[in-house]
Design a protein around this motif. Structure first.
Motif, PDB file in Angstrom:
ATOM      1  N   TYR A  75      37.869  33.621  25.784  1.00  0.00           N
ATOM      2  CA  TYR A  75      38.971  32.675  25.917  1.00  0.00           C
ATOM      3  C   TYR A  75      39.047  32.116  27.331  1.00  0.00           C
ATOM      4  O   TYR A  75      38.727  32.795  28.303  1.00  0.00           O
ATOM      5  CB  TYR A  75      40.302  33.350  25.595  1.00  0.00           C
ATOM      6  CG  TYR A  75      40.475  33.727  24.152  1.00  0.00           C
ATOM      7  CD1 TYR A  75      40.244  32.822  23.132  1.00  0.00           C
ATOM      8  CD2 TYR A  75      40.889  35.006  23.806  1.00  0.00           C
ATOM      9  CE1 TYR A  75      40.412  33.174  21.807  1.00  0.00           C
ATOM     10  CE2 TYR A  75      41.068  35.367  22.483  1.00  0.00           C
ATOM     11  CZ  TYR A  75      40.831  34.436  21.488  1.00  0.00           C
ATOM     12  OH  TYR A  75      41.007  34.793  20.183  1.00  0.00           O
ATOM     13  N   SER A  76      39.530  30.896  27.422  1.00  0.00           N
ATOM     14  CA  SER A  76      39.733  30.249  28.717  1.00  0.00           C
ATOM     15  C   SER A  76      40.969  30.854  29.389  1.00  0.00           C
ATOM     16  O   SER A  76      41.807  31.471  28.729  1.00  0.00           O
ATOM     17  CB  SER A  76      39.956  28.747  28.515  1.00  0.00           C
ATOM     18  OG  SER A  76      41.214  28.533  27.880  1.00  0.00           O
ATOM     19  N   PRO A  77      41.102  30.659  30.698  1.00  0.00           N
ATOM     20  CA  PRO A  77      42.313  31.128  31.384  1.00  0.00           C
ATOM     21  C   PRO A  77      43.594  30.559  30.759  1.00  0.00           C
ATOM     22  O   PRO A  77      44.590  31.271  30.627  1.00  0.00           O
ATOM     23  CB  PRO A  77      42.128  30.639  32.822  1.00  0.00           C
ATOM     24  CG  PRO A  77      40.642  30.585  33.004  1.00  0.00           C
ATOM     25  CD  PRO A  77      40.114  30.134  31.659  1.00  0.00           C
ATOM     26  N   PHE A  78      43.567  29.310  30.352  1.00  0.00           N
ATOM     27  CA  PHE A  78      44.704  28.666  29.684  1.00  0.00           C
ATOM     28  C   PHE A  78      45.107  29.446  28.439  1.00  0.00           C
ATOM     29  O   PHE A  78      46.276  29.765  28.232  1.00  0.00           O
ATOM     30  CB  PHE A  78      44.306  27.225  29.322  1.00  0.00           C
ATOM     31  CG  PHE A  78      45.306  26.487  28.483  1.00  0.00           C
ATOM     32  CD1 PHE A  78      46.385  25.848  29.084  1.00  0.00           C
ATOM     33  CD2 PHE A  78      45.163  26.405  27.106  1.00  0.00           C
ATOM     34  CE1 PHE A  78      47.303  25.149  28.314  1.00  0.00           C
ATOM     35  CE2 PHE A  78      46.072  25.708  26.336  1.00  0.00           C
ATOM     36  CZ  PHE A  78      47.153  25.088  26.942  1.00  0.00           C
ATOM     37  N   LYS A  93      37.893  35.599  36.143  1.00  0.00           N
ATOM     38  CA  LYS A  93      38.462  34.256  36.102  1.00  0.00           C
ATOM     39  C   LYS A  93      39.789  34.234  35.332  1.00  0.00           C
ATOM     40  O   LYS A  93      40.698  33.486  35.682  1.00  0.00           O
ATOM     41  CB  LYS A  93      37.463  33.303  35.435  1.00  0.00           C
ATOM     42  CG  LYS A  93      37.783  31.846  35.638  1.00  0.00           C
ATOM     43  CD  LYS A  93      36.840  30.957  34.876  1.00  0.00           C
ATOM     44  CE  LYS A  93      35.487  30.873  35.545  1.00  0.00           C
ATOM     45  NZ  LYS A  93      34.614  29.875  34.910  1.00  0.00           N
ATOM     46  N   VAL A  94      39.918  35.053  34.289  1.00  0.00           N
ATOM     47  CA  VAL A  94      41.120  35.030  33.457  1.00  0.00           C
ATOM     48  C   VAL A  94      42.202  36.011  33.920  1.00  0.00           C
ATOM     49  O   VAL A  94      43.340  35.932  33.457  1.00  0.00           O
ATOM     50  CB  VAL A  94      40.804  35.288  31.960  1.00  0.00           C
ATOM     51  CG1 VAL A  94      39.850  34.239  31.426  1.00  0.00           C
ATOM     52  CG2 VAL A  94      40.287  36.682  31.715  1.00  0.00           C
ATOM     53  N   PHE A  95      41.866  36.915  34.824  1.00  0.00           N
ATOM     54  CA  PHE A  95      42.839  37.927  35.248  1.00  0.00           C
ATOM     55  C   PHE A  95      44.133  37.324  35.793  1.00  0.00           C
ATOM     56  O   PHE A  95      45.229  37.774  35.417  1.00  0.00           O
ATOM     57  CB  PHE A  95      42.218  38.899  36.250  1.00  0.00           C
ATOM     58  CG  PHE A  95      43.143  40.025  36.606  1.00  0.00           C
ATOM     59  CD1 PHE A  95      43.389  41.046  35.700  1.00  0.00           C
ATOM     60  CD2 PHE A  95      43.781  40.046  37.835  1.00  0.00           C
ATOM     61  CE1 PHE A  95      44.258  42.085  36.011  1.00  0.00           C
ATOM     62  CE2 PHE A  95      44.645  41.080  38.157  1.00  0.00           C
ATOM     63  CZ  PHE A  95      44.887  42.095  37.244  1.00  0.00           C
ATOM     64  N   PRO A  96      44.080  36.328  36.688  1.00  0.00           N
ATOM     65  CA  PRO A  96      45.340  35.740  37.176  1.00  0.00           C
ATOM     66  C   PRO A  96      46.189  35.143  36.039  1.00  0.00           C
ATOM     67  O   PRO A  96      47.408  35.249  36.066  1.00  0.00           O
ATOM     68  CB  PRO A  96      44.886  34.652  38.149  1.00  0.00           C
ATOM     69  CG  PRO A  96      43.519  35.060  38.570  1.00  0.00           C
ATOM     70  CD  PRO A  96      42.917  35.750  37.377  1.00  0.00           C
ATOM     71  N   SER A  97      45.535  34.567  35.038  1.00  0.00           N
ATOM     72  CA  SER A  97      46.266  34.014  33.898  1.00  0.00           C
ATOM     73  C   SER A  97      46.919  35.118  33.080  1.00  0.00           C
ATOM     74  O   SER A  97      48.030  34.966  32.575  1.00  0.00           O
ATOM     75  CB  SER A  97      45.323  33.208  32.997  1.00  0.00           C
ATOM     76  OG  SER A  97      44.784  32.129  33.708  1.00  0.00           O
ATOM     77  N   PHE A  98      46.234  36.234  32.950  1.00  0.00           N
ATOM     78  CA  PHE A  98      46.783  37.391  32.241  1.00  0.00           C
ATOM     79  C   PHE A  98      48.041  37.890  32.953  1.00  0.00           C
ATOM     80  O   PHE A  98      49.073  38.136  32.321  1.00  0.00           O
ATOM     81  CB  PHE A  98      45.728  38.499  32.162  1.00  0.00           C
ATOM     82  CG  PHE A  98      46.237  39.766  31.541  1.00  0.00           C
ATOM     83  CD1 PHE A  98      46.265  39.909  30.168  1.00  0.00           C
ATOM     84  CD2 PHE A  98      46.680  40.808  32.342  1.00  0.00           C
ATOM     85  CE1 PHE A  98      46.743  41.081  29.586  1.00  0.00           C
ATOM     86  CE2 PHE A  98      47.151  41.983  31.769  1.00  0.00           C
ATOM     87  CZ  PHE A  98      47.187  42.116  30.385  1.00  0.00           C
ATOM     88  N   VAL A  99      47.970  38.035  34.266  1.00  0.00           N
ATOM     89  CA  VAL A  99      49.108  38.538  35.052  1.00  0.00           C
ATOM     90  C   VAL A  99      50.278  37.562  34.955  1.00  0.00           C
ATOM     91  O   VAL A  99      51.432  37.980  34.759  1.00  0.00           O
ATOM     92  CB  VAL A  99      48.703  38.782  36.528  1.00  0.00           C
ATOM     93  CG1 VAL A  99      49.913  39.114  37.389  1.00  0.00           C
ATOM     94  CG2 VAL A  99      47.672  39.901  36.604  1.00  0.00           C
ATOM     95  N   ARG A 100      50.022  36.264  35.075  1.00  0.00           N
ATOM     96  CA  ARG A 100      51.086  35.258  34.942  1.00  0.00           C
ATOM     97  C   ARG A 100      51.712  35.303  33.551  1.00  0.00           C
ATOM     98  O   ARG A 100      52.934  35.216  33.396  1.00  0.00           O
ATOM     99  CB  ARG A 100      50.529  33.856  35.216  1.00  0.00           C
ATOM    100  CG  ARG A 100      50.922  33.314  36.539  1.00  0.00           C
ATOM    101  CD  ARG A 100      50.545  31.861  36.821  1.00  0.00           C
ATOM    102  NE  ARG A 100      50.341  30.989  35.705  1.00  0.00           N
ATOM    103  CZ  ARG A 100      49.153  30.589  35.223  1.00  0.00           C
ATOM    104  NH1 ARG A 100      48.039  31.008  35.787  1.00  0.00           N
ATOM    105  NH2 ARG A 100      49.072  29.770  34.205  1.00  0.00           N
TER     106      ARG A 100
END
Length: 134
Positions: free
Chosen positions: A65-68, A113-120
């Motif tokens: 999956y993408s960060p979005f 790459k997706v970790f910051p999106s997960f945290v947000r």
């Protein structure tokens, strides 16, 4: 249409992911029955699916999956669990969430790459106000 109006339709805040689960839960709580067709097929592409092979023939499906998309999956999963905490099987929902998150962070190529999106998503799902009636 009657059921839609009776349950106030979709939770517009959810936007992507768990929208259908949320609507089905609203229907269930309102006393409606949900019927499933095992012959229905839905073709959709949500990520860059790949497989990781392990020794002894074990294969693990990875979604890429993408960060979005990770943001909305995480945010809405947390929100859904909080919203229906009194109704759902908490152990099953939390286990699915931890398993899928762990699998993503252990095996996906784009995990950093997706970790910051997960945290947000985790943060926003926890802070969103939930209607306590459900």
């Amino acid at each position: 249409l009657t059921a839609w109006k009776h349950t106030d339709g979709f939770d517009e805040w959810m936007f992507i992911d768990h929208v259908d689960d949320d609507f089905c839960m609203k229907l269930h709580l309102a006393g409606y029955r949900i019927v499933r067709s095992n012959k229905a097929v839905l073709y959709q592409r949500a990520g860059e699916m790949a497989f990781r092979r392990f020794p002894f023939g074990k294969r693990l499906r990875l979604f890429g999956y993408s960060p979005f998309r990770v943001y909305y999956i995480t945010r809405n999963t947390v929100y859904f669990i909080r919203k229906y905490w009194r109704t759902i099987n908490k152990f099953r929902e939390l286990t699915k969430f931890v398993y899928s998150s762990g699998r993503m962070f252990l095996f996906e190529k784009n995990r950093f790459k997706v970790f910051p999106s997960f945290v947000r998503g985790l943060h926003d799902g926890l802070k969103q106000k939930v209607d306590k009636k459900t």
